[in-house]
Design a protein around this motif. Structure first.
Motif, PDB file in Angstrom:
ATOM      1  N   SER A 107       0.822  -1.210   0.000  1.00  0.00           N
ATOM      2  CA  SER A 107       0.000   0.000   0.000  1.00  0.00           C
ATOM      3  C   SER A 107       0.854   1.256   0.000  1.00  0.00           C
ATOM      4  O   SER A 107       2.015   1.246   0.433  1.00  0.00           O
ATOM      5  N   LEU A 109       0.540   5.302   1.276  1.00  0.00           N
ATOM      6  CA  LEU A 109      -0.245   6.191   2.123  1.00  0.00           C
ATOM      7  C   LEU A 109       0.400   7.560   2.243  1.00  0.00           C
ATOM      8  O   LEU A 109       1.631   7.687   2.205  1.00  0.00           O
ATOM      9  N   GLU A 111       0.705  10.645   5.006  1.00  0.00           N
ATOM     10  CA  GLU A 111       0.552  10.900   6.437  1.00  0.00           C
ATOM     11  C   GLU A 111       0.593  12.411   6.685  1.00  0.00           C
ATOM     12  O   GLU A 111       1.481  13.101   6.181  1.00  0.00           O
ATOM     13  N   ILE A 133      -2.879  11.500  10.884  1.00  0.00           N
ATOM     14  CA  ILE A 133      -3.872  10.740  10.142  1.00  0.00           C
ATOM     15  C   ILE A 133      -3.231  10.253   8.850  1.00  0.00           C
ATOM     16  O   ILE A 133      -2.275  10.851   8.354  1.00  0.00           O
ATOM     17  N   GLY A 135      -3.988   7.954   4.940  1.00  0.00           N
ATOM     18  CA  GLY A 135      -4.920   7.344   3.997  1.00  0.00           C
ATOM     19  C   GLY A 135      -4.233   7.102   2.676  1.00  0.00           C
ATOM     20  O   GLY A 135      -3.238   7.761   2.347  1.00  0.00           O
ATOM     21  N   ILE A 154      -8.719   0.284   0.384  1.00  0.00           N
ATOM     22  CA  ILE A 154      -8.526   1.679   0.793  1.00  0.00           C
ATOM     23  C   ILE A 154      -8.172   1.672   2.282  1.00  0.00           C
ATOM     24  O   ILE A 154      -9.047   1.496   3.130  1.00  0.00           O
ATOM     25  N   PHE A 156      -7.088   3.507   5.754  1.00  0.00           N
ATOM     26  CA  PHE A 156      -7.135   4.829   6.369  1.00  0.00           C
ATOM     27  C   PHE A 156      -7.160   4.659   7.875  1.00  0.00           C
ATOM     28  O   PHE A 156      -7.627   3.638   8.397  1.00  0.00           O
ATOM     29  N   LEU A 175      -5.001   1.113  11.324  1.00  0.00           N
ATOM     30  CA  LEU A 175      -5.572   1.332  10.006  1.00  0.00           C
ATOM     31  C   LEU A 175      -6.718   0.370   9.759  1.00  0.00           C
ATOM     32  O   LEU A 175      -6.613  -0.824  10.053  1.00  0.00           O
ATOM     33  N   LYS A 177      -8.926  -1.273   6.651  1.00  0.00           N
ATOM     34  CA  LYS A 177      -8.730  -1.519   5.229  1.00  0.00           C
ATOM     35  C   LYS A 177     -10.045  -2.006   4.622  1.00  0.00           C
ATOM     36  O   LYS A 177     -10.518  -3.105   4.949  1.00  0.00           O
ATOM     37  N   SER A 207      -8.346  -4.896   9.668  1.00  0.00           N
ATOM     38  CA  SER A 207      -7.602  -3.808  10.300  1.00  0.00           C
ATOM     39  C   SER A 207      -6.219  -4.293  10.717  1.00  0.00           C
ATOM     40  O   SER A 207      -5.979  -5.493  10.882  1.00  0.00           O
TER      41      SER A 207
END
Length: 229
Positions: A107, A109, A111, A133, A135, A154, A156, A175, A177, A207
């Motif tokens: 993945s 992401l 931050e 946070i 994503g 996805i 986050f 996270l 997913k 998660s």
């Protein structure tokens, strides 16, 4: 006169070395790993995320864009498990389903730090800890009962970082997913209620809650001490 010259040279040398050291303490990349636990939500567990917890191992690589923004590549290997016998809802003919699998996730992401993160001079207004946070987008692969699958996800969530030294980072990240598939828990649970899957409905989630340790490298600037915040 000679003493004045020598003192001046020594002073310039010390200031130059100090400036160089400060510049070298600002790095562009961060590499590390972590361990943690996973949770699953789907047809075999519809309510309690950590009803059947499992494990995960993570390898991470970050690009440190600014003190507020990082961009991270994650690679996870972990386990997922579920058992519908613990659910209050029942399937037709009161059947129960149980599964376990090993998943592989890659993945990307972004931050965002709530505070400017780092260790530096007072004027920089840096903090050695910050919540953040995150994503992005990922790809997950797995195999259940001999049936392999893959799907986009996805991820986050939220996290917390602490910097015990200039180049070392400790972190805790949670996270969720969302997977765009209903096959994560195996072929028996692909559509047990006869509800046709769609892009947003009848899909599985999982998660990761992971503790990480990482180390910064690659000097950002050898001649200056500037980094945009």
């Amino acid at each position: 006169m000679k003493r004045i010259v020598l003192i001046s040279i020594a002073t310039i040398y010390i200031l130059t070395e100090t400036f160089s050291i400060r510049a070298q303490e600002d790095y562009r990349f961060d590499f590390g790993g972590g361990v943690g636990m996973t949770g699953y939500l789907g047809d075999a567990n519809t309510s309690t995320l950590f009803q059947h917890p499992s494990w995960d191992v993570e390898v991470l690589f970050r690009y440190i864009a600014t003190t507020r923004w990082n961009f991270k590549t994650n690679f996870y290997v972990g386990g997922l498990a579920g058992d519908s016998s613990n659910m209050t809802n029942v399937f037709p003919q009161e059947e129960t389903y149980k599964f376990s699998t090993i998943f592989y996730e890659l993945s990307e992401l972004a931050e965002f730090h709530f505070f400017s993160y780092g260790i530096g001079e007072t004027y920089q207004h840096l903090k050695r800890w910050t919540p953040y946070i995150a994503g992005g987008l990922g790809l997950t692969a797995w195999s259940v009962q001999g049936h392999a699958g893959a799907a986009f996800t996805i991820p986050f969530g939220i996290g917390f970082k602490y910097k015990p030294s200039k180049r070392l980072n400790l972190g805790l990240e949670f996270l969720m997913k969302k997977t765009f598939t209903d096959k994560l828990d195996g072929p028996d649970l692909q559509d047990p209620l006869g509800i046709k899957s769609s892009f947003m409905k009848n899909t599985d989630w999982y998660s990761t809650l992971t503790f990480t340790v990482s180390y910064e490298f690659s000097k950002r600037c050898a001649t200056c001490n500037y980094k945009e915040r």
